[in-house]
Enzyme design. Sequence first.
Site, PDB file in Angstrom:
ATOM      1  N   TYR A  47       0.814  -1.214   0.000  1.00  0.00           N
ATOM      2  CA  TYR A  47       0.000   0.000   0.000  1.00  0.00           C
ATOM      3  C   TYR A  47       0.852   1.269   0.000  1.00  0.00           C
ATOM      4  CZ  TYR A  47      -3.806  -3.140   1.545  1.00  0.00           C
ATOM      5  OH  TYR A  47      -4.716  -4.149   1.654  1.00  0.00           O
ATOM      6  N   HIS A 105       0.377 -11.587   1.778  1.00  0.00           N
ATOM      7  CA  HIS A 105      -0.655 -10.787   1.109  1.00  0.00           C
ATOM      8  C   HIS A 105      -1.347 -11.567  -0.017  1.00  0.00           C
ATOM      9  CE1 HIS A 105      -1.678  -6.322   0.125  1.00  0.00           C
ATOM     10  NE2 HIS A 105      -2.725  -7.098  -0.047  1.00  0.00           N
TER      11      HIS A 105
END
Length: 274
Positions: A47, A105
């Site tokens: 992110y 992730h």
Amino acid sequence: MESLTTQGLNVPRLGLGTFKLQGKDCHEAVLSALAMGYRHIDTAEMYANEDAVGDALEDTAVPREQIHLTTKVWWTNLAPDAIRKAFDQSLAKLKTDYVDFYLIHWPAPDMNLASALETLMRIRDDGGARAIGVCNFPIALLKQAIEDINAPIACNQVEYHALLGQSKLLPYMQSKGMPLTAYAPLAQGRLASFPELKAIADKHDATAAQIALAWLLEQDGVMAIPKARSEASQKSNLGALDIKLDQDDRALIAKLPKNQRFVTPAFSPEWDEE
């Protein structure tokens, strides 16, 4: 805030997602959420906002030990040395000595899952993470992680909302006492256009988004992490916790299509049919 217990940790069922929040916007959103009562913050290496989240953790009056903090290692960094390097960089940006969840992730097509999970377990054992887990794991990979490798998986974070059923994955996870963390729980804003949700919302003096969140959060073993930049959106999402759906509401939601997956990168695993 209601919590779920997994791997010895109490985790607030409603958290703040930070995907696509950057810099000042991210910093202010996390500060606002914490001031409002949120205690579950979700970020990730990918992110590119861990530094902004870390600044907010430093600037808030809420003690660090009262905040459940999740970050994630990207799928291209799943070799043991790469995981270690990524983890150290995440901790430095987050300006904390530990994270509460450290997650894979996405699975990588060519990963050595056993060595990746063993590295996460060592990070946990060293005190860097209170628990470890995964994201975007279909049943086959999840079974490999917990039944073959015996990894102490604290959660599996996957796309889940009123338009995407998890009718196979969720029961399997419930049977293992493992929470499902729903990302994109509002189908990236698409749910407001469905008249079924609008009708239920009108009945409860609520919004379609609140109904969609309430539907998720009433399910056994489900947490949700909607992204919300503004104070108004954060407050609205909290309001979902007070909504009690009835059987008629659930029947209407059940009629919505349950095969609409919106997060489909090229490196996605092969999903189980729903």
